[in-house]
Design a protein around this motif. Structure first.
Motif, PDB file in Angstrom:
ATOM      1  N   ALA A 239       0.843  -1.199   0.000  1.00 32.25           N
ATOM      2  CA  ALA A 239       0.000   0.000   0.000  1.00 32.25           C
ATOM      3  C   ALA A 239       0.874   1.242   0.000  1.00 32.25           C
ATOM      4  CB  ALA A 239      -0.928   0.001   1.207  1.00 32.25           C
ATOM      5  N   LEU A 240       0.923   1.919  -1.138  1.00 32.67           N
ATOM      6  CA  LEU A 240       1.654   3.187  -1.177  1.00 32.67           C
ATOM      7  C   LEU A 240       0.878   4.269  -0.449  1.00 32.67           C
ATOM      8  CD1 LEU A 240       2.939   3.166  -4.874  1.00 32.67           C
ATOM      9  CD2 LEU A 240       4.137   2.441  -2.796  1.00 32.67           C
ATOM     10  N   ARG A 241      -0.433   4.203  -0.547  1.00 29.60           N
ATOM     11  CA  ARG A 241      -1.321   5.060   0.235  1.00 29.60           C
ATOM     12  C   ARG A 241      -2.737   4.524   0.073  1.00 29.60           C
ATOM     13  NH1 ARG A 241      -0.847  10.326   0.004  1.00 29.60           N
ATOM     14  NH2 ARG A 241      -3.000  10.672   0.629  1.00 29.60           N
ATOM     15  N   VAL A 242      -3.623   4.906   0.960  1.00 31.03           N
ATOM     16  CA  VAL A 242      -5.044   4.575   0.854  1.00 31.03           C
ATOM     17  C   VAL A 242      -5.818   5.864   1.091  1.00 31.03           C
ATOM     18  CG1 VAL A 242      -4.957   2.125   1.444  1.00 31.03           C
ATOM     19  CG2 VAL A 242      -4.993   3.814   3.273  1.00 31.03           C
ATOM     20  N   ASP A 243      -6.892   6.061   0.308  1.00 33.92           N
ATOM     21  CA  ASP A 243      -7.622   7.333   0.353  1.00 33.92           C
ATOM     22  C   ASP A 243      -9.127   7.112   0.297  1.00 33.92           C
ATOM     23  OD1 ASP A 243      -5.528   9.669  -0.039  1.00 33.92           O
ATOM     24  OD2 ASP A 243      -4.924   8.078  -1.433  1.00 33.92           O
ATOM     25  N   HIS A 244      -9.833   8.001   0.965  1.00 40.68           N
ATOM     26  CA  HIS A 244     -11.286   8.100   0.845  1.00 40.68           C
ATOM     27  C   HIS A 244     -11.553   8.958  -0.385  1.00 40.68           C
ATOM     28  CE1 HIS A 244     -15.295   9.602   2.842  1.00 40.68           C
ATOM     29  NE2 HIS A 244     -15.515   8.736   1.849  1.00 40.68           N
ATOM     30  N   LEU A 261     -13.235   3.943  -1.767  1.00 40.62           N
ATOM     31  CA  LEU A 261     -11.866   4.012  -1.285  1.00 40.62           C
ATOM     32  C   LEU A 261     -10.911   3.657  -2.418  1.00 40.62           C
ATOM     33  CD1 LEU A 261     -12.605   1.830   1.864  1.00 40.62           C
ATOM     34  CD2 LEU A 261     -12.461   4.333   1.850  1.00 40.62           C
ATOM     35  N   GLN A 262      -9.700   4.153  -2.322  1.00 38.26           N
ATOM     36  CA  GLN A 262      -8.688   3.838  -3.319  1.00 38.26           C
ATOM     37  C   GLN A 262      -7.402   3.376  -2.647  1.00 38.26           C
ATOM     38  OE1 GLN A 262      -7.857   5.851  -7.309  1.00 38.26           O
ATOM     39  NE2 GLN A 262      -6.387   6.904  -5.999  1.00 38.26           N
ATOM     40  N   LEU A 263      -6.920   2.211  -3.096  1.00 39.05           N
ATOM     41  CA  LEU A 263      -5.644   1.675  -2.651  1.00 39.05           C
ATOM     42  C   LEU A 263      -4.634   1.881  -3.766  1.00 39.05           C
ATOM     43  CD1 LEU A 263      -3.727  -0.113  -0.920  1.00 39.05           C
ATOM     44  CD2 LEU A 263      -4.843  -2.106  -1.960  1.00 39.05           C
ATOM     45  N   THR A 264      -3.555   2.580  -3.467  1.00 37.35           N
ATOM     46  CA  THR A 264      -2.523   2.868  -4.459  1.00 37.35           C
ATOM     47  C   THR A 264      -1.435   1.808  -4.385  1.00 37.35           C
ATOM     48  OG1 THR A 264      -2.946   5.243  -4.266  1.00 37.35           O
ATOM     49  CG2 THR A 264      -0.870   4.577  -5.291  1.00 37.35           C
ATOM     50  N   VAL A 265      -1.184   1.165  -5.540  1.00 40.53           N
ATOM     51  CA  VAL A 265      -0.170   0.119  -5.622  1.00 40.53           C
ATOM     52  C   VAL A 265       0.797   0.435  -6.761  1.00 40.53           C
ATOM     53  CG1 VAL A 265      -1.642  -1.672  -4.637  1.00 40.53           C
ATOM     54  CG2 VAL A 265      -1.675  -1.271  -7.111  1.00 40.53           C
ATOM     55  N   ARG A 266       1.848  -0.378  -6.884  1.00 42.07           N
ATOM     56  CA  ARG A 266       2.886  -0.140  -7.895  1.00 42.07           C
ATOM     57  C   ARG A 266       2.535  -0.736  -9.251  1.00 42.07           C
ATOM     58  NH1 ARG A 266       4.971  -1.401  -3.049  1.00 42.07           N
ATOM     59  NH2 ARG A 266       6.422   0.060  -2.066  1.00 42.07           N
ATOM     60  N   SER A 267       1.709  -1.798  -9.259  1.00 47.02           N
ATOM     61  CA  SER A 267       1.368  -2.471 -10.514  1.00 47.02           C
ATOM     62  C   SER A 267       0.071  -3.242 -10.337  1.00 47.02           C
ATOM     63  CB  SER A 267       2.489  -3.442 -10.915  1.00 47.02           C
ATOM     64  OG  SER A 267       2.561  -4.512  -9.979  1.00 47.02           O
ATOM     65  N   ARG A 323      -5.540   0.722  -7.614  1.00 49.40           N
ATOM     66  CA  ARG A 323      -5.084   1.396  -8.837  1.00 49.40           C
ATOM     67  C   ARG A 323      -3.589   1.670  -8.788  1.00 49.40           C
ATOM     68  NH1 ARG A 323     -10.462   4.935  -8.455  1.00 49.40           N
ATOM     69  NH2 ARG A 323     -11.731   3.831  -9.989  1.00 49.40           N
ATOM     70  N   VAL A 324      -3.003   1.725  -9.950  1.00 54.13           N
ATOM     71  CA  VAL A 324      -1.562   1.897 -10.058  1.00 54.13           C
ATOM     72  C   VAL A 324      -1.206   3.374  -9.941  1.00 54.13           C
ATOM     73  CG1 VAL A 324       0.463   1.560 -11.532  1.00 54.13           C
ATOM     74  CG2 VAL A 324      -1.362  -0.166 -11.481  1.00 54.13           C
ATOM     75  N   ALA A 325      -0.232   3.649  -9.119  1.00 55.78           N
ATOM     76  CA  ALA A 325       0.217   5.025  -8.895  1.00 55.78           C
ATOM     77  C   ALA A 325       0.606   5.687 -10.208  1.00 55.78           C
ATOM     78  CB  ALA A 325       1.410   5.038  -7.943  1.00 55.78           C
ATOM     79  N   GLY A 326       0.125   6.923 -10.387  1.00 56.16           N
ATOM     80  CA  GLY A 326       0.508   7.710 -11.546  1.00 56.16           C
ATOM     81  C   GLY A 326      -0.358   7.532 -12.764  1.00 56.16           C
ATOM     82  N   THR A 327      -1.254   6.547 -12.781  1.00 58.91           N
ATOM     83  CA  THR A 327      -2.125   6.356 -13.941  1.00 58.91           C
ATOM     84  C   THR A 327      -3.224   7.410 -13.947  1.00 58.91           C
ATOM     85  OG1 THR A 327      -3.541   4.799 -12.736  1.00 58.91           O
ATOM     86  CG2 THR A 327      -1.697   3.869 -14.011  1.00 58.91           C
ATOM     87  N   ALA A 328      -3.863   7.561 -15.117  1.00 60.06           N
ATOM     88  CA  ALA A 328      -4.917   8.564 -15.247  1.00 60.06           C
ATOM     89  C   ALA A 328      -6.097   8.250 -14.332  1.00 60.06           C
ATOM     90  CB  ALA A 328      -5.369   8.638 -16.698  1.00 60.06           C
ATOM     91  N   ASP A 329      -6.440   6.966 -14.239  1.00 58.38           N
ATOM     92  CA  ASP A 329      -7.558   6.553 -13.382  1.00 58.38           C
ATOM     93  C   ASP A 329      -7.276   6.913 -11.924  1.00 58.38           C
ATOM     94  OD1 ASP A 329     -10.012   5.442 -12.956  1.00 58.38           O
ATOM     95  OD2 ASP A 329      -9.362   3.369 -13.065  1.00 58.38           O
ATOM     96  N   TRP A 330      -6.075   6.606 -11.465  1.00 57.19           N
ATOM     97  CA  TRP A 330      -5.659   6.914 -10.092  1.00 57.19           C
ATOM     98  C   TRP A 330      -5.703   8.422  -9.841  1.00 57.19           C
ATOM     99  CZ3 TRP A 330      -1.169   9.733  -8.858  1.00 57.19           C
ATOM    100  CH2 TRP A 330      -0.812   9.743  -7.493  1.00 57.19           C
ATOM    101  N   ARG A 331      -5.170   9.187 -10.788  1.00 55.40           N
ATOM    102  CA  ARG A 331      -5.097  10.637 -10.604  1.00 55.40           C
ATOM    103  C   ARG A 331      -6.485  11.266 -10.566  1.00 55.40           C
ATOM    104  NH1 ARG A 331      -4.727  15.479 -13.330  1.00 55.40           N
ATOM    105  NH2 ARG A 331      -3.127  16.938 -12.551  1.00 55.40           N
ATOM    106  N   PHE A 332      -7.374  10.833 -11.489  1.00 55.20           N
ATOM    107  CA  PHE A 332      -8.693  11.440 -11.535  1.00 55.20           C
ATOM    108  C   PHE A 332      -9.497  11.129 -10.278  1.00 55.20           C
ATOM    109  CE2 PHE A 332     -13.197  11.524 -13.044  1.00 55.20           C
ATOM    110  CZ  PHE A 332     -13.259  12.898 -13.258  1.00 55.20           C
ATOM    111  N   ALA A 333      -9.309   9.934  -9.714  1.00 58.06           N
ATOM    112  CA  ALA A 333     -10.027   9.584  -8.486  1.00 58.06           C
ATOM    113  C   ALA A 333      -9.672  10.514  -7.336  1.00 58.06           C
ATOM    114  CB  ALA A 333      -9.716   8.141  -8.100  1.00 58.06           C
ATOM    115  N   LEU A 334      -8.457  11.050  -7.346  1.00 57.35           N
ATOM    116  CA  LEU A 334      -8.030  12.004  -6.321  1.00 57.35           C
ATOM    117  C   LEU A 334      -8.391  13.442  -6.695  1.00 57.35           C
ATOM    118  CD1 LEU A 334      -4.515  10.444  -5.699  1.00 57.35           C
ATOM    119  CD2 LEU A 334      -6.467  10.319  -4.142  1.00 57.35           C
ATOM    120  N   LEU A 335      -8.292  13.740  -7.983  1.00 52.86           N
ATOM    121  CA  LEU A 335      -8.590  15.095  -8.451  1.00 52.86           C
ATOM    122  C   LEU A 335     -10.076  15.419  -8.325  1.00 52.86           C
ATOM    123  CD1 LEU A 335      -8.163  17.750 -10.023  1.00 52.86           C
ATOM    124  CD2 LEU A 335      -8.172  16.381 -12.146  1.00 52.86           C
TER     125      LEU A 335
END
Length: 399
Positions: A239-244, A261-267, A323-335
Protein backbone atom coordinates in the motif's frame (compact mmCIF):
# COMPACT_ATOMS: atom_id res chain seq x y z
CA UNK A 1 -13.10 -16.29 10.70
CA UNK A 2 -14.65 -13.03 11.82
CA UNK A 3 -12.48 -11.12 14.29
CA UNK A 4 -14.41 -8.74 16.55
CA UNK A 5 -12.77 -6.37 19.02
CA UNK A 6 -14.85 -5.67 22.13
CA UNK A 7 -14.08 -2.84 24.50
CA UNK A 8 -15.58 -0.12 26.63
CA UNK A 9 -14.69 2.12 29.52
CA UNK A 10 -14.37 0.70 32.99
CA UNK A 11 -17.83 0.14 34.46
CA UNK A 12 -19.54 0.13 31.07
CA UNK A 13 -20.61 -3.49 31.48
CA UNK A 14 -18.90 -5.01 28.46
CA UNK A 15 -18.78 -8.37 30.24
CA UNK A 16 -22.57 -8.48 29.82
CA UNK A 17 -22.11 -8.17 26.08
CA UNK A 18 -19.26 -10.71 26.02
CA UNK A 19 -21.35 -13.23 27.96
CA UNK A 20 -24.33 -12.81 25.63
CA UNK A 21 -22.16 -13.24 22.53
CA UNK A 22 -20.67 -16.38 24.09
CA UNK A 23 -24.19 -17.74 24.62
CA UNK A 24 -24.78 -17.34 20.88
CA UNK A 25 -21.63 -19.29 20.09
CA UNK A 26 -18.90 -16.68 19.82
CA UNK A 27 -15.42 -17.70 20.92
CA UNK A 28 -14.62 -15.03 23.52
CA UNK A 29 -10.95 -14.37 24.27
CA UNK A 30 -10.48 -12.30 27.43
CA UNK A 31 -7.27 -10.26 27.30
CA UNK A 32 -7.33 -9.58 31.05
CA UNK A 33 -7.65 -13.27 31.85
CA UNK A 34 -4.75 -14.13 29.57
CA UNK A 35 -2.57 -11.41 31.09
CA UNK A 36 -3.13 -13.04 34.47
CA UNK A 37 -2.52 -16.55 33.17
CA UNK A 38 0.88 -15.77 31.64
CA UNK A 39 2.22 -14.52 34.99
CA UNK A 40 0.55 -17.12 37.20
CA UNK A 41 2.53 -19.07 39.79
CA UNK A 42 4.89 -21.49 38.10
CA UNK A 43 5.06 -19.68 34.74
CA UNK A 44 8.26 -18.46 33.14
CA UNK A 45 6.56 -15.08 32.86
CA UNK A 46 6.37 -14.71 36.62
CA UNK A 47 9.93 -16.01 37.00
CA UNK A 48 11.20 -13.36 34.60
CA UNK A 49 9.30 -10.61 36.43
CA UNK A 50 10.78 -11.70 39.76
CA UNK A 51 14.27 -11.81 38.25
CA UNK A 52 13.87 -8.31 36.84
CA UNK A 53 12.07 -6.57 39.71
CA UNK A 54 13.00 -8.62 42.77
CA UNK A 55 11.07 -10.71 45.33
CA UNK A 56 9.20 -7.68 46.64
CA UNK A 57 6.73 -7.99 43.75
CA UNK A 58 5.65 -11.46 45.01
CA UNK A 59 3.17 -12.07 47.81
CA UNK A 60 3.49 -14.65 50.62
CA UNK A 61 2.17 -17.39 48.32
CA UNK A 62 4.66 -16.62 45.58
CA UNK A 63 2.05 -15.04 43.32
CA UNK A 64 2.42 -11.65 41.66
CA UNK A 65 1.53 -8.84 44.05
CA UNK A 66 -0.19 -6.59 41.54
CA UNK A 67 -0.45 -3.64 43.91
CA UNK A 68 3.28 -3.80 44.65
CA UNK A 69 4.03 -4.17 40.95
CA UNK A 70 1.87 -1.15 40.13
CA UNK A 71 3.66 0.99 42.72
CA UNK A 72 7.02 -0.05 41.33
CA UNK A 73 6.31 0.88 37.72
CA UNK A 74 4.19 3.96 38.41
CA UNK A 75 6.00 6.99 37.04
CA UNK A 76 8.97 4.85 35.92
CA UNK A 77 8.80 4.57 32.13
CA UNK A 78 11.79 2.21 31.89
CA UNK A 79 10.33 -0.16 34.48
CA UNK A 80 6.92 -0.13 32.79
CA UNK A 81 8.56 -0.81 29.43
CA UNK A 82 10.45 -3.77 30.90
CA UNK A 83 7.24 -5.16 32.41
CA UNK A 84 5.38 -4.80 29.12
CA UNK A 85 8.27 -6.47 27.33
CA UNK A 86 7.81 -9.52 29.54
CA UNK A 87 4.01 -9.69 29.55
CA UNK A 88 2.86 -8.46 26.13
CA UNK A 89 4.67 -11.01 23.90
CA UNK A 90 3.31 -13.85 26.02
CA UNK A 91 -0.21 -12.44 25.87
CA UNK A 92 0.08 -12.05 22.08
CA UNK A 93 1.36 -15.60 21.64
CA UNK A 94 -1.41 -17.10 23.78
CA UNK A 95 -4.05 -15.00 22.00
CA UNK A 96 -2.79 -16.25 18.63
CA UNK A 97 -3.01 -19.84 19.88
CA UNK A 98 -6.60 -19.40 21.02
CA UNK A 99 -7.60 -17.77 17.73
CA UNK A 100 -6.02 -20.60 15.75
CA UNK A 101 -7.92 -23.12 17.86
CA UNK A 102 -11.22 -21.37 17.16
CA UNK A 103 -11.46 -22.62 13.56
CA UNK A 104 -11.93 -20.95 10.21
CA UNK A 105 -15.69 -20.53 10.61
CA UNK A 106 -15.60 -18.99 14.08
CA UNK A 107 -16.74 -15.60 15.26
CA UNK A 108 -13.96 -14.62 17.65
CA UNK A 109 -14.66 -11.82 20.11
CA UNK A 110 -11.49 -10.37 21.63
CA UNK A 111 -12.33 -8.59 24.87
CA UNK A 112 -9.61 -5.93 25.26
CA UNK A 113 -10.07 -3.19 27.91
CA UNK A 114 -7.54 -0.78 26.37
CA UNK A 115 -8.20 -1.54 22.70
CA UNK A 116 -8.72 2.10 21.76
CA UNK A 117 -5.95 3.43 23.98
CA UNK A 118 -3.45 1.03 22.39
CA UNK A 119 -4.63 1.61 18.82
CA UNK A 120 -5.60 -1.98 18.02
CA UNK A 121 -8.68 -1.13 15.92
CA UNK A 122 -7.26 -2.24 12.57
CA UNK A 123 -6.67 -5.77 13.91
CA UNK A 124 -10.39 -6.59 13.70
CA UNK A 125 -13.12 -6.75 11.09
CA UNK A 126 -15.38 -4.88 13.52
CA UNK A 127 -14.98 -3.03 16.81
CA UNK A 128 -17.83 -3.03 19.34
CA UNK A 129 -17.84 -0.28 21.93
CA UNK A 130 -19.99 -0.74 25.03
CA UNK A 131 -20.89 2.50 26.78
CA UNK A 132 -22.97 3.79 29.67
CA UNK A 133 -23.43 7.21 31.29
CA UNK A 134 -20.47 8.23 33.46
CA UNK A 135 -22.50 8.50 36.66
CA UNK A 136 -23.91 5.04 36.14
CA UNK A 137 -20.40 3.68 35.57
CA UNK A 138 -19.23 5.35 38.78
CA UNK A 139 -22.11 3.76 40.71
CA UNK A 140 -21.25 0.34 39.34
CA UNK A 141 -17.60 0.69 40.37
CA UNK A 142 -18.52 1.95 43.84
CA UNK A 143 -20.88 -1.01 44.23
CA UNK A 144 -17.88 -3.26 43.53
CA UNK A 145 -16.01 -1.67 46.42
CA UNK A 146 -13.94 0.98 44.63
CA UNK A 147 -13.82 4.40 46.34
CA UNK A 148 -15.70 7.01 44.28
CA UNK A 149 -12.60 9.19 43.84
CA UNK A 150 -10.66 6.24 42.45
CA UNK A 151 -13.55 5.31 40.17
CA UNK A 152 -13.67 8.79 38.64
CA UNK A 153 -9.89 8.87 38.27
CA UNK A 154 -9.85 5.57 36.40
CA UNK A 155 -12.65 6.67 34.10
CA UNK A 156 -10.86 9.95 33.40
CA UNK A 157 -7.60 8.19 32.57
CA UNK A 158 -9.16 6.10 29.79
CA UNK A 159 -10.05 7.03 26.22
CA UNK A 160 -12.64 9.77 25.79
CA UNK A 161 -16.07 9.20 24.30
CA UNK A 162 -14.95 10.98 21.11
CA UNK A 163 -11.99 8.62 20.74
CA UNK A 164 -14.23 5.63 21.22
CA UNK A 165 -16.75 6.99 18.72
CA UNK A 166 -13.97 7.21 16.14
CA UNK A 167 -13.10 3.56 16.73
CA UNK A 168 -16.64 2.16 16.96
CA UNK A 169 -18.22 0.20 14.13
CA UNK A 170 -20.96 -0.72 16.59
CA UNK A 171 -21.96 1.39 19.61
CA UNK A 172 -23.96 -0.40 22.31
CA UNK A 173 -25.58 1.66 25.06
CA UNK A 174 -25.56 -0.36 28.27
CA UNK A 175 -27.20 2.27 30.41
CA UNK A 176 -30.73 0.89 30.34
CA UNK A 177 -32.39 -2.36 31.36
CA UNK A 178 -30.46 -5.60 31.01
CA UNK A 179 -33.05 -7.01 28.61
CA UNK A 180 -32.49 -4.10 26.23
CA UNK A 181 -28.73 -4.63 25.86
CA UNK A 182 -29.24 -8.36 25.46
CA UNK A 183 -31.81 -7.72 22.74
CA UNK A 184 -29.36 -5.39 20.97
CA UNK A 185 -26.67 -8.08 21.08
CA UNK A 186 -29.12 -10.69 19.77
CA UNK A 187 -29.96 -8.49 16.80
CA UNK A 188 -26.30 -7.70 16.17
CA UNK A 189 -25.43 -11.40 16.16
CA UNK A 190 -28.29 -12.33 13.84
CA UNK A 191 -28.24 -9.42 11.40
CA UNK A 192 -24.54 -8.60 11.13
CA UNK A 193 -22.00 -10.91 12.74
CA UNK A 194 -23.28 -14.24 11.44
CA UNK A 195 -23.78 -13.11 7.82
CA UNK A 196 -20.50 -11.17 7.84
CA UNK A 197 -18.58 -14.28 8.90
CA UNK A 198 -20.32 -16.35 6.21
CA UNK A 199 -19.53 -13.74 3.56
CA UNK A 200 -15.86 -13.66 4.51
CA UNK A 201 -15.61 -17.45 4.44
CA UNK A 202 -17.32 -17.69 1.03
CA UNK A 203 -15.58 -14.55 -0.30
CA UNK A 204 -19.00 -13.02 -1.06
CA UNK A 205 -19.21 -9.23 -1.30
CA UNK A 206 -22.32 -7.40 -0.21
CA UNK A 207 -24.74 -6.77 -3.12
CA UNK A 208 -24.74 -3.04 -3.81
CA UNK A 209 -28.00 -2.92 -5.80
CA UNK A 210 -29.19 0.29 -7.40
CA UNK A 211 -28.13 3.78 -6.35
CA UNK A 212 -30.03 5.54 -3.58
CA UNK A 213 -28.95 9.13 -3.10
CA UNK A 214 -29.15 10.33 0.51
CA UNK A 215 -28.29 13.55 2.30
CA UNK A 216 -24.69 13.99 3.49
CA UNK A 217 -23.89 11.86 6.53
CA UNK A 218 -21.34 13.21 9.04
CA UNK A 219 -20.41 9.59 9.84
CA UNK A 220 -19.01 8.93 6.35
CA UNK A 221 -15.48 10.20 7.12
CA UNK A 222 -15.24 8.12 10.30
CA UNK A 223 -16.47 4.99 8.53
CA UNK A 224 -13.92 5.57 5.80
CA UNK A 225 -11.11 6.13 8.28
CA UNK A 226 -11.77 2.80 10.00
CA UNK A 227 -11.86 0.96 6.67
CA UNK A 228 -8.69 2.64 5.44
CA UNK A 229 -6.80 1.52 8.54
CA UNK A 230 -7.82 -2.10 7.99
CA UNK A 231 -7.02 -2.00 4.28
CA UNK A 232 -3.62 -0.49 4.97
CA UNK A 233 -2.86 -3.21 7.49
CA UNK A 234 -4.01 -5.97 5.13
CA UNK A 235 -2.02 -4.60 2.19
CA UNK A 236 1.15 -4.00 4.21
CA UNK A 237 4.11 -2.63 2.26
CA UNK A 238 2.19 -2.95 -1.01
CA UNK A 239 0.00 0.00 0.00
CA UNK A 240 1.65 3.19 -1.18
CA UNK A 241 -1.32 5.06 0.23
CA UNK A 242 -5.04 4.58 0.85
CA UNK A 243 -7.62 7.33 0.35
CA UNK A 244 -11.29 8.10 0.85
CA UNK A 245 -12.53 9.13 -2.60
CA UNK A 246 -15.84 9.63 -4.36
CA UNK A 247 -18.90 11.58 -3.32
CA UNK A 248 -18.90 10.57 0.34
CA UNK A 249 -15.50 12.25 0.70
CA UNK A 250 -16.95 15.64 -0.33
CA UNK A 251 -18.54 17.53 2.59
CA UNK A 252 -22.09 18.61 1.89
CA UNK A 253 -22.55 16.47 -1.24
CA UNK A 254 -25.54 14.10 -1.39
CA UNK A 255 -24.37 10.64 -2.34
CA UNK A 256 -25.14 7.00 -2.72
CA UNK A 257 -24.54 5.56 0.75
CA UNK A 258 -21.43 3.63 -0.31
CA UNK A 259 -17.95 4.52 0.92
CA UNK A 260 -15.53 4.65 -2.03
CA UNK A 261 -11.87 4.01 -1.29
CA UNK A 262 -8.69 3.84 -3.32
CA UNK A 263 -5.64 1.68 -2.65
CA UNK A 264 -2.52 2.87 -4.46
CA UNK A 265 -0.17 0.12 -5.62
CA UNK A 266 2.89 -0.14 -7.89
CA UNK A 267 1.37 -2.47 -10.51
CA UNK A 268 -1.77 -4.41 -11.38
CA UNK A 269 0.15 -7.60 -10.64
CA UNK A 270 0.63 -6.30 -7.11
CA UNK A 271 -3.08 -5.48 -6.92
CA UNK A 272 -3.94 -9.03 -7.96
CA UNK A 273 -1.58 -10.46 -5.35
CA UNK A 274 -3.54 -8.53 -2.70
CA UNK A 275 -6.87 -10.13 -3.64
CA UNK A 276 -6.69 -12.79 -0.93
CA UNK A 277 -5.37 -10.59 1.92
CA UNK A 278 -8.07 -8.02 1.18
CA UNK A 279 -10.77 -10.70 1.01
CA UNK A 280 -9.61 -12.04 4.38
CA UNK A 281 -9.87 -8.48 5.72
CA UNK A 282 -13.50 -8.32 4.59
CA UNK A 283 -13.13 -6.81 1.10
CA UNK A 284 -13.45 -9.61 -1.51
CA UNK A 285 -13.14 -9.03 -5.24
CA UNK A 286 -16.31 -8.04 -7.07
CA UNK A 287 -17.40 -11.23 -8.87
CA UNK A 288 -18.21 -11.13 -12.55
CA UNK A 289 -16.31 -7.91 -13.14
CA UNK A 290 -13.99 -7.92 -16.13
CA UNK A 291 -10.60 -7.06 -14.60
CA UNK A 292 -9.55 -5.40 -17.85
CA UNK A 293 -12.78 -3.56 -18.62
CA UNK A 294 -12.17 0.14 -19.17
CA UNK A 295 -14.91 2.68 -18.46
CA UNK A 296 -13.15 5.73 -19.90
CA UNK A 297 -12.63 6.17 -23.67
CA UNK A 298 -9.03 7.31 -23.46
CA UNK A 299 -6.20 6.81 -25.96
CA UNK A 300 -4.28 4.55 -23.56
CA UNK A 301 -6.54 1.95 -21.92
CA UNK A 302 -3.74 0.89 -19.61
CA UNK A 303 -4.19 4.21 -17.85
CA UNK A 304 -7.74 3.28 -16.79
CA UNK A 305 -7.53 -0.25 -15.43
CA UNK A 306 -8.12 -1.23 -11.81
CA UNK A 307 -9.26 -4.06 -9.55
CA UNK A 308 -12.51 -3.64 -7.62
CA UNK A 309 -13.37 -5.03 -4.18
CA UNK A 310 -16.65 -4.72 -2.27
CA UNK A 311 -17.24 -5.00 1.46
CA UNK A 312 -18.64 -8.27 2.81
CA UNK A 313 -20.10 -6.51 5.85
CA UNK A 314 -23.94 -6.38 5.81
CA UNK A 315 -23.82 -3.26 7.94
CA UNK A 316 -21.37 -1.21 5.89
CA UNK A 317 -21.50 -0.61 2.14
CA UNK A 318 -18.09 0.13 0.65
CA UNK A 319 -16.09 -0.28 -2.56
CA UNK A 320 -12.33 -0.40 -2.90
CA UNK A 321 -10.45 0.28 -6.11
CA UNK A 322 -6.83 -0.90 -6.37
CA UNK A 323 -5.08 1.40 -8.84
CA UNK A 324 -1.56 1.90 -10.06
CA UNK A 325 0.22 5.02 -8.90
CA UNK A 326 0.51 7.71 -11.55
CA UNK A 327 -2.13 6.36 -13.94
CA UNK A 328 -4.92 8.56 -15.25
CA UNK A 329 -7.56 6.55 -13.38
CA UNK A 330 -5.66 6.91 -10.09
CA UNK A 331 -5.10 10.64 -10.60
CA UNK A 332 -8.69 11.44 -11.53
CA UNK A 333 -10.03 9.58 -8.49
CA UNK A 334 -8.03 12.00 -6.32
CA UNK A 335 -8.59 15.10 -8.45
CA UNK A 336 -12.37 14.75 -8.80
CA UNK A 337 -13.33 15.13 -5.10
CA UNK A 338 -10.68 17.84 -4.61
CA UNK A 339 -12.25 19.82 -7.44
CA UNK A 340 -15.80 19.34 -6.12
CA UNK A 341 -14.74 20.48 -2.65
CA UNK A 342 -13.42 23.70 -4.17
CA UNK A 343 -16.09 24.41 -6.82
CA UNK A 344 -19.56 25.07 -5.42
CA UNK A 345 -21.20 25.23 -8.87
CA UNK A 346 -19.70 21.92 -9.98
CA UNK A 347 -20.75 20.32 -6.71
CA UNK A 348 -24.36 21.49 -7.11
CA UNK A 349 -24.40 20.38 -10.74
CA UNK A 350 -23.12 16.91 -9.88
CA UNK A 351 -25.62 16.56 -7.02
CA UNK A 352 -28.46 17.36 -9.43
CA UNK A 353 -27.20 14.85 -12.00
CA UNK A 354 -26.89 12.14 -9.35
CA UNK A 355 -30.38 12.69 -7.97
CA UNK A 356 -31.94 12.68 -11.46
CA UNK A 357 -30.18 9.50 -12.57
CA UNK A 358 -30.82 7.73 -9.27
CA UNK A 359 -34.53 8.47 -9.67
CA UNK A 360 -34.39 6.87 -13.13
CA UNK A 361 -32.22 3.85 -12.34
CA UNK A 362 -32.45 3.42 -8.56
CA UNK A 363 -34.74 0.39 -8.80
CA UNK A 364 -32.40 -1.39 -11.21
CA UNK A 365 -30.30 -4.01 -9.33
CA UNK A 366 -27.65 -3.69 -12.04
CA UNK A 367 -25.77 -0.46 -11.31
CA UNK A 368 -24.06 -0.44 -14.71
CA UNK A 369 -26.92 1.49 -16.36
CA UNK A 370 -26.57 4.21 -13.72
CA UNK A 371 -22.78 4.29 -14.22
CA UNK A 372 -23.14 4.44 -18.00
CA UNK A 373 -25.69 7.23 -17.75
CA UNK A 374 -23.22 9.31 -15.74
CA UNK A 375 -20.40 8.80 -18.22
CA UNK A 376 -21.20 11.78 -20.53
CA UNK A 377 -21.16 14.16 -17.58
CA UNK A 378 -17.81 12.74 -16.40
CA UNK A 379 -16.34 13.12 -19.88
CA UNK A 380 -17.28 16.80 -19.81
CA UNK A 381 -16.16 17.18 -16.20
CA UNK A 382 -12.67 15.74 -16.67
CA UNK A 383 -11.25 18.67 -18.68
CA UNK A 384 -12.94 21.14 -16.30
CA UNK A 385 -11.32 19.48 -13.33
CA UNK A 386 -7.97 19.47 -15.12
CA UNK A 387 -8.28 23.22 -15.85
CA UNK A 388 -8.98 23.82 -12.17
CA UNK A 389 -5.92 21.77 -11.24
CA UNK A 390 -3.76 23.74 -13.67
CA UNK A 391 -5.07 27.09 -12.43
CA UNK A 392 -4.67 26.26 -8.74
CA UNK A 393 -1.50 24.17 -8.93
CA UNK A 394 -3.23 21.10 -7.51
CA UNK A 395 -1.14 17.96 -7.48
CA UNK A 396 -1.93 14.43 -6.27
CA UNK A 397 -0.78 13.70 -2.70
CA UNK A 398 2.81 12.52 -2.48
CA UNK A 399 3.51 8.80 -2.22
Amino acid sequence: MLRVGLTGGIGSGKSTVADRLAEHGARVIDADRISREVVAVGTDGLAEIAARFGPEVLDADGALDRAAMARLVFGDEAARSDLNGIVHPRVAARTAELMAEAGSDAIVVHDVPLLVENGYQADYHLVIIVDAPVEQRVRRLVDRGLPEEDARARIGAQASEAQRRDAADIWLDNGAELDRIRSSVDELWRERLVPFEANIRSRSPLPLNGPRIVDPDPEWPRRASRLLSRISKAAGDSALRVDHIGSTSVPGLPANDVIDLQLTVRSLAEAEALAEPLAEAGMPLLPGADPDEVHHPQPDPEQWRDRTHVSADPGRRAKLYSRVAGTADWRFALLFPAWLRADDAARREYASIKRDLAARFGSDPDTRRYVEAKRPWFERALPRAERWASETGWQPPSL
